[in-house]
Design a protein around this motif. Structure first.
Motif, PDB file in Angstrom:
ATOM      1  N   UNK A  37       0.837  -1.204   0.000  1.00 19.59           N
ATOM      2  CA  UNK A  37       0.000   0.000   0.000  1.00 19.59           C
ATOM      3  C   UNK A  37       0.871   1.253   0.000  1.00 19.59           C
ATOM      4  N   UNK A  38       0.945   1.932  -1.146  1.00 16.42           N
ATOM      5  CA  UNK A  38       1.788   3.137  -1.226  1.00 16.42           C
ATOM      6  C   UNK A  38       1.160   4.281  -0.437  1.00 16.42           C
ATOM      7  N   UNK A  39       2.008   5.082   0.163  1.00 14.84           N
ATOM      8  CA  UNK A  39       1.523   6.228   0.930  1.00 14.84           C
ATOM      9  C   UNK A  39       1.111   7.379   0.013  1.00 14.84           C
ATOM     10  N   UNK A  40       1.606   7.353  -1.223  1.00 15.33           N
ATOM     11  CA  UNK A  40       1.226   8.399  -2.176  1.00 15.33           C
ATOM     12  C   UNK A  40       0.514   7.750  -3.366  1.00 15.33           C
ATOM     13  N   UNK A  41      -0.785   8.024  -3.465  1.00 14.17           N
ATOM     14  CA  UNK A  41      -1.545   7.478  -4.602  1.00 14.17           C
ATOM     15  C   UNK A  41      -2.314   8.582  -5.293  1.00 14.17           C
ATOM     16  N   UNK A  42      -2.119   9.812  -4.863  1.00 12.52           N
ATOM     17  CA  UNK A  42      -2.898  10.924  -5.391  1.00 12.52           C
ATOM     18  C   UNK A  42      -1.964  12.044  -5.823  1.00 12.52           C
ATOM     19  N   UNK A  90       5.346   2.475  -7.695  1.00  9.33           N
ATOM     20  CA  UNK A  90       3.907   2.605  -7.947  1.00  9.33           C
ATOM     21  C   UNK A  90       3.740   2.817  -9.452  1.00  9.33           C
ATOM     22  N   UNK A  91       2.505   2.739  -9.942  1.00  6.07           N
ATOM     23  CA  UNK A  91       2.325   2.876 -11.392  1.00  6.07           C
ATOM     24  C   UNK A  91       2.819   4.197 -11.953  1.00  6.07           C
ATOM     25  N   UNK A 312       0.131  -6.268  -9.431  1.00  8.12           N
ATOM     26  CA  UNK A 312      -0.366  -6.709 -10.732  1.00  8.12           C
ATOM     27  C   UNK A 312      -0.087  -8.195 -10.939  1.00  8.12           C
ATOM     28  N   UNK A 313       1.079  -8.651 -10.470  1.00  2.00           N
ATOM     29  CA  UNK A 313       1.425 -10.067 -10.676  1.00  2.00           C
ATOM     30  C   UNK A 313       0.361 -10.974 -10.051  1.00  2.00           C
ATOM     31  N   UNK A 314      -0.135 -10.597  -8.851  1.00  2.00           N
ATOM     32  CA  UNK A 314      -1.181 -11.402  -8.210  1.00  2.00           C
ATOM     33  C   UNK A 314      -2.478 -11.363  -9.004  1.00  2.00           C
ATOM     34  N   UNK A 315      -2.822 -10.162  -9.470  1.00  2.00           N
ATOM     35  CA  UNK A 315      -4.060 -10.010 -10.236  1.00  2.00           C
ATOM     36  C   UNK A 315      -3.989 -10.823 -11.528  1.00  2.00           C
ATOM     37  N   UNK A 316      -2.816 -10.792 -12.158  1.00  2.00           N
ATOM     38  CA  UNK A 316      -2.679 -11.501 -13.429  1.00  2.00           C
ATOM     39  C   UNK A 316      -2.622 -13.016 -13.224  1.00  2.00           C
ATOM     40  N   UNK A 317      -2.168 -13.453 -12.046  1.00  2.00           N
ATOM     41  CA  UNK A 317      -2.223 -14.890 -11.756  1.00  2.00           C
ATOM     42  C   UNK A 317      -3.662 -15.365 -11.834  1.00  2.00           C
ATOM     43  N   UNK A 343       5.438  -5.950 -10.424  1.00  2.00           N
ATOM     44  CA  UNK A 343       5.352  -5.864  -8.962  1.00  2.00           C
ATOM     45  C   UNK A 343       4.653  -4.591  -8.494  1.00  2.00           C
ATOM     46  N   UNK A 344       4.250  -3.735  -9.439  1.00  2.00           N
ATOM     47  CA  UNK A 344       3.578  -2.499  -9.016  1.00  2.00           C
ATOM     48  C   UNK A 344       2.201  -2.831  -8.464  1.00  2.00           C
ATOM     49  N   UNK A 345       1.784  -2.122  -7.416  1.00  2.00           N
ATOM     50  CA  UNK A 345       0.465  -2.364  -6.859  1.00  2.00           C
ATOM     51  C   UNK A 345      -0.625  -1.554  -7.565  1.00  2.00           C
ATOM     52  N   UNK A 346      -1.844  -2.063  -7.482  1.00  2.00           N
ATOM     53  CA  UNK A 346      -3.021  -1.314  -7.917  1.00  2.00           C
ATOM     54  C   UNK A 346      -3.209  -0.151  -6.931  1.00  2.00           C
TER      55      UNK A 346
END
Lengths: 445, 346
Positions: A37-42, A90-91, A312-317, A343-346
């Motif tokens: 969970x990134x602290x900066x997403x905005x 992050x993305x 993303x890797x988990x989602x794509x699995x 390895x980037x998170x959503x």
């Protein structure tokens, strides 16, 4: 039949390559083993970690606390143990402080938010803005601008119309479409909250003509409601851009360098309205979102409700990828960001994940400009991309700026249409980055 | 400690999808749209025009190959551009049995070597290469380029089958211009002859029908724009109607007595409007600029036809307007979004 409204200048219809997901219902994605969970997403400032390594967290707990006006809280979607706080990708930003959670435990909501508010009508404006910031709400269309800032219209600006963006013009993406179909009633409540917050009595919900089911659902829930107008627009990219949508829906043109508030309007994404309702009425923080996963390599394309922080890797699995991907894009094919790692998170602003084969993703060779003028015809900002990019290539940044470089909304139409395969939008983006760097330098020096 | 992330993923800036209409594809489509006209010319005038066409194309492509190799640039011989230039050169050659083959060869070599590559290659030329080649040989071998117009060779066979009745060794425009007697005017080919192509003329301009059909297909495929052909043809029609009355026996023709349909169907207007004045490189990039470009082509064409020394003015009109393109583009900008009129046009 009367011609449908749309924005008059530029735009195009990206070709359909059979990756459409509009008819696929929202499914819950599997629970991952880890959340990043990134602290900066905005857009704005990062949150500060509110947990330490070793802490046990519950579903919905705050893991990052807002650090100021341009910052919002960050929550965990899943219970578990904080195993690390470290820099992670992050993305959109290279390295950001990230809370890593090993998922474990039961799925009760944390104590703090285990209440439903009886009625939102009694809440004051300040209270709702505070809920927005505490719940971590940001715009879900892509830019991820904090909602509590957006809805706190500065003095001197007057907003008379709320425009809801349900256009979702990026090809292949259909999360907003599905949200309207499956959550129309809640969206209506969210819109009511937003209208009250702004003190406006007029709201226009913009949808594109091919979203038949969504249009029908929205008409049902707003039937007989005063001041809410359903506007069916012609299908055209980039109608989901704020400026183009305002022009199409209200005929108002945001001045160069200006904001929608300059023409008395505020544009909000339709998914944000659902998140707003959930935050205000259900006291549910923003810790999961619906997004589209598609691409020529994806075995189970569709619309998934995903916990923020899922890699993303988990989602794509779960979705299945036929072979080693050539390109992974966060967002849509026209404006999305290509990733260098799975390895980037959503994050809160992720509206889609696109997985393209090596063949589809191949970087094309470009040849000289043949002056066909197609980039000028499709530019929805009235710019001349061929010349702007040439200016940037030659280092004529000042001239490019005077020709409207900073007006570019980066929709990508020019690169899409260029028969010579010139990297027009890419060149313009480079020019804008150089401009930003120069501004920063001037401020610093 | 920071992780390192490595992968073999392709990373590039958006957009990640692209149209299928590439430049070579467009060039080959334009060429394909011209082929029916060439084939028809071959049928009407005999196989010699096919030979002229093949020679012009071969010369253009060979020149392209030699120059790109000599300059150590990527070999672009097969991108369709040189092929199309050669084809358009051939279209501008008279369908005459006596045309020596060095004429189309010289035109093609001049087009590729001087008009195109001397100015920097594809996208950099200011003049339509095929027209530059044509004008060069037009002045170099004037008799070969203007005399000896072939009579449609298969005329007898076709006319007995279809009932068409054209037969002339002077082009229609020649008669329009220099014919002063009513009797001469009566020798003009009919509309249907012009439309279907039973008239003497250049290889690529014989049948208005095939040219219009090819042009409309290209417009539908968004390969060429519609602004220039429309503005060009409409202007030419208007001016030839107003000023193009026939001067019979030395009398000054009355205004509004011209025959606009005859003017736009004869000569090279259809070829020029759909295939030459719509060349991407040498025409304006903006909508307004294209309208003005088309109008300018129409004015100059009719001016040359009615008052100039030459009978036909299409190629000169287009080339003269090519020169004005930078100016047109400076004056006719698109309005920028969110910028008021004056500021946007600045």
């Amino acid at each position: 039949m009367a011609r449908l409204q749309t924005f008059p200048m530029g735009g195009l219809h990206p070709r359909n390559i059979g990756l459409d997901t509009m008819s696929l219902p929202i499914r819950n994605a599997f629970v991952p083993h880890f959340l990043y969970i990134p602290m900066l997403q905005n857009i704005g400032a990062p949150a500060l970690p509110a947990v330490s390594v070793g802490d046990i967290v519950h579903k919905g707990d705050v893991v990052g606390i807002s650090s100021g006006r341009m910052s919002v809280n960050v929550h965990t979607a899943l219970p578990g143990k904080v195993i690390d706080i470290r820099e992670h990708i992050t993305p959109s930003v290279d390295r950001v402080q990230t809370v890593v959670i090993e998922v474990d435990g039961d799925f009760h909501l944390g104590k703090a938010i285990d209440v439903k508010r009886a009625s939102w009508e009694g809440l004051s404006k300040e209270h709702i803005l505070a809920i927005m910031q505490e719940s971590g709400l940001v715009g879900m269309g892509g830019a991820a601008f904090p909602l509590h800032v957006k809805y706190n219209v500065p003095p001197g600006k007057r907003v008379d119309t709320l425009v809801i963006n349900a256009v979702e013009c990026e090809p292949f993406l259909s999360a907003d479409n599905r949200i309207v179909i499956e959550h129309a009633e809640e969206i209506f409540i969210g819109i009511s909250i937003a209208m009250r917050l702004l003190g406006v009595s007029h709201c226009v919900i913009g949808l594109e003509a091919d979203m038949h089911q969504a249009i029908e659902r929205m008409r049902e829930v707003t039937l007989g409601k005063k001041g809410i107008e359903i506007l069916v627009l012609e299908v055209k990219y980039p109608q989901g851009s704020e400026k183009q949508l305002l022009k199409a829906a209200l005929g108002r043109e945001v001045p160069s360098g200006g904001l929608p508030a300059d023409v008395g309007a505020l544009v909000s994404n339709v998914s944000s309205m659902l998140a707003l309702k959930e935050a205000v009425v259900d006291a549910k923080p923003f810790y999961e979102r619906v997004l589209t996963v598609t691409g020529d390599l994806v075995q189970k394309p569709g619309n998934y409700k995903v916990c923020i922080g899922t890699r993303i890797s988990d989602l794509l699995d779960e979705c299945g990828v036929r072979q080693a991907p050539g390109k992974i894009v966060i967002g849509g094919p026209m404006m999305g960001l290509a990733q260098y790692s799975d390895q980037v998170p959503i994050t809160k602003g992720t509206s889609g994940v696109l997985v393209l084969s090596k063949k589809k993703a191949a970087i094309y060779r470009h040849t000289p400009c043949v002056r066909c003028g197609k980039c000028i015809a499709v530019c929805c900002m009235g710019l001349e991309p061929a010349r702007l990019t040439t200016d940037i290539e030659l280092g004529q940044d000042a001239h490019a700026k005077s020709e409207g470089l900073l007006d570019c909304i980066e929709c990508g139409c020019c690169s899409y249409i260029c028969p010579s395969g010139r990297h027009l939008a890419q060149g313009i983006k480079l020019g804008k980055l150089r401009h930003l760097a120069r501004m920063k330098e001037e401020r610093g020096g | 400690m920071a992780d390192t992330f490595t992968s073999d993923l392709i990373v590039s800036a958006a957009p990640h999808i692209r149209t299928r209409l590439s430049m070579p594809r467009a060039m080959w489509f334009v060429s394909a749209a011209l082929l029916p006209s060439i084939a028809w010319a071959g049928f009407v005038f005999g196989v010699y025009v096919i030979l002229v066409t093949a020679v012009a194309i071969f010369a253009a492509m060979l020149t392209e190959l030699c120059i790109t190799c000599a300059l150590k640039r990527p070999v672009t011989m097969l991108d369709g551009s040189a092929f199309l230039t050669g084809l358009l050169v051939a279209c501008n050659m008279p369908a005459a049995g006596v045309l020596p083959l060095y004429v189309p060869i010289t035109a093609s070599v001049f087009a590729i070597a001087v008009a195109k590559h001397a100015f920097g290659g594809i996208g950099q030329n200011w003049i339509n290469p095929a027209l530059a080649g044509r004008i060069f040989v037009f002045f170099a071998w004037l008799p070969a380029m203007t005399g000896g117009w072939a009579v449609p060779a298969n005329f007898d066979a076709v006319s007995s089958a279809t009932g068409f009745d054209a037969l002339s060794t002077a082009t229609p425009l020649n008669i329009l211009k220099f014919g002063t007697l009513a009797a001469e005017h009566s020798a003009l080919p009919s509309y249907s002859d012009l439309f279907f192509g039973f008239v003497p003329g250049c290889i690529g301009e014989v049948s208005a029908l095939l040219l219009i059909a090819g042009g409309l297909v290209l417009i539908a495929l968004k390969i060429v724009n519609w602004e220039i052909p429309l503005a060009y043809i409409a202007t030419a029609a208007l001016l030839s109607w107003v000023f193009g009355g026939l001067a019979v026996s030395g009398q000054v023709p009355a205004f509004f007595s011209g025959d606009p349909l005859y003017h736009i169907l004869s000569g090279g207007i259809m070829l020029g409007a759909f295939f030459m004045a719509t060349d991407w490189v040498t025409t304006p990039m903006t909508f307004k600029g294209r309208i003005l470009f088309g109008i300018g082509c129409g004015i100059i064409t009719i001016l040359i036809r009615l008052t100039g020394h030459n009978v036909e003015g299409v190629s000169f009109a287009i080339v003269l307007m090519n020169i004005t393109v930078p100016l047109i583009e400076k004056l006719f900008r698109r309005r920028r979004f969110g910028v008021s009129g004056e500021k946007g046009a600045a």
